[in-house]
Write an enzyme that holds these catalytic residues in place. Structure first.
Site, PDB file in Angstrom:
ATOM      1  N   ASP A  83       8.427  -3.904  11.693  1.00 20.69           N
ATOM      2  CA  ASP A  83       7.381  -3.736  12.706  1.00 20.69           C
ATOM      3  C   ASP A  83       6.298  -4.793  12.556  1.00 20.69           C
ATOM      4  OD1 ASP A  83       6.553  -2.426  10.247  1.00 20.69           O
ATOM      5  OD2 ASP A  83       4.871  -1.600  11.369  1.00 20.69           O
ATOM      6  N   GLU A 178       5.441  -0.111   8.610  1.00 13.04           N
ATOM      7  CA  GLU A 178       4.548  -0.464   7.505  1.00 13.04           C
ATOM      8  C   GLU A 178       3.130  -0.660   8.013  1.00 13.04           C
ATOM      9  OE1 GLU A 178       2.376  -3.181   4.710  1.00 13.04           O
ATOM     10  OE2 GLU A 178       2.872  -3.453   6.823  1.00 13.04           O
TER      11      GLU A 178
END
Length: 413
Positions: A83, A178
């Protein structure tokens, strides 16, 4: 170029919008992250990784580079996150600047934005190098698609380009979310099944990090008593004023903009409300366990004192731990730091070992029983339109991983 497919891989990955969503209740937080993980799984299989599988429980795609040695060496894990941060990631259009002179202002596409060495003196470190930057309308996504591309390039090298390079078993994992702080919450240490791991999620050349903040989040609810302001004397309790008083009771200099190095802080993320009710959202950070606990206690003490003065329970804090300083785990066995440091020194890279003023997936994973420090991936000015990365630094990240693997061959379990 030393690794022919490194840059093309990186450019391909950053063009996929994998911005995570902090308001989501799913894991991963977006369907795009699910789809990208499956795409990475197919790419891993194409390179020759074995036992490639996607874990519905946590959004990770995992694969194995089988050992090609009879030595009983430690199994290494390599991790990166798929991400990107909370900034526009739709239509990423990476720009390539070869042989940067270290002085010129870099125009970001057709926008008014620039990378100016006066504003970003780190540019001066990249004279003669090839930089990848944004067109000024999006972030780049080097955090952490540099790490993803570097790990995939390492796998390609070991499995296809130089299969005679001796190594033990290596496990590769790519995960979601994350950037919103929940990516490692459901990480499956037993499934990953390695002796130690590294996240490849750091910044400039040489970063080697094993000390993070300990972190907590706090939500403070303020209950007011709203009446007409014309008749409010001795009756009104303004919830917004309570929030202001609460914030002003915190140490004035313990804020992000006034701290550095090992200094912790309270950070007011959001404040909204009305005279009737208000809500403040904070994060609490410190490297030292004792000071971290003192900060949490202070937030409760301020609320207790205000409630005592008000004679009513109008200030209600809820404080929850988020992650802890992984140094508490890693310092029990510094061999994985020593081997990474030695690998860099062998490559004439100066290790930069400093506390992270933040956290990584490795913070949580280390406390699950798998020591997981962080290695440089190359990104600079991350999380926004001024992000860039050096191709040469990315190449050296791959070199460092290879050297860690080589040195690990000398350590018999």
């Amino acid at each position: 170029m030393k690794y022919e497919k490194l840059l093309p891989r990186f450019l391909e990955y950053v063009k996929v919008n994998t911005r995570s969503d902090e308001n989501s209740t799913t894991t991963p937080s977006t369907q795009a992250l699910v789809e990208f993980a499956h795409k990475m799984g197919e790419d891993m299989k194409a390179l020759g990784l074995k036992d490639v599988h996607y874990l519905e429980s946590n959004g990770y795609v995992i694969g194995t580079i089988p050992a090609n040695t009879d030595k009983k060496v430690r199994k290494i894990g390599l991790l990166a996150h798929l991400d990107t941060a909370d900034f526009n990631a739709e239509g990423v259009n990476p720009q390539i600047l070869e042989n940067y002179d270290g002085e010129s202002v870099i125009k970001l596409g057709d926008t008014e934005f620039t990378l100016d060495p006066k504003d970003f003196p780190n540019l001066k470190n990249y004279k003669g190098q090839t930089l990848v930057h944004t067109d000024g309308t999006t972030l780049l996504g080097s955090d952490d698609k540099s790490g993803v591309a570097e790990i995939m390039t390492l796998a390609d090298y070991l499995l296809n380009i130089n299969p005679d390079f001796e190594h033990g078993e290596i496990r590769v994992g790519f995960g979601p979310d994350e950037e919103i702080g929940v990516g490692a919450d459901k990480f499956d240490v037993a499934d990953f099944d390695v002796d130690f791991a590294y996240t490849v999620d750091g910044g400039p050349l040489g970063e080697l990090q094993y000390e993070t903040f300990s972190a907590a989040g706090a939500v403070i609810e303020f209950q007011g008593k709203n009446v007409h302001p014309g008749t409010a004397k001795n009756t009104m309790v303004n919830a917004l004023q309570l929030a202001i008083d609460y914030h002003n009771a915190l140490p004035e200099f313990d804020r992000p903009e006034k701290t550095e190095g090992r200094e912790g802080f309270f950070h007011l993320l959001k404040l909204d409300g009305t005279p009737e009710e208000a809500r403040a959202q904070y994060i609490i950070r410190d490297h030292e366990e004792g000071k971290f606990n003192e900060r949490k206690a202070l937030m409760q003490e301020i609320a207790d004192k205000m409630n005592a003065e008000l004679g009513q329970n109008r200030v209600k804090p809820v404080i929850k731990d988020q992650y802890y300083n992984m140094a508490q785990i890693i310092e029990k066995d510094m061999s994985i730091i020593d081997i990474a440091k030695k690998a860099m020194e062998n490559l004439d890279i100066v290790p930069i070992i400093e506390p992270i003023r933040g956290g990584t997936d490795g913070s949580k994973i280390s406390f699950m029983g798998l020591p997981t420090p962080n290695l440089f991936a190359g990104g600079e000015n991350m999380h926004g339109r001024f992000e860039f990365v050096s191709v040469q630094t990315m190449e050296k990240a791959v070199d460092t991983l290879l050297e860690i693997i080589r040195l690990n061959n000398e350590v018999v379990k």
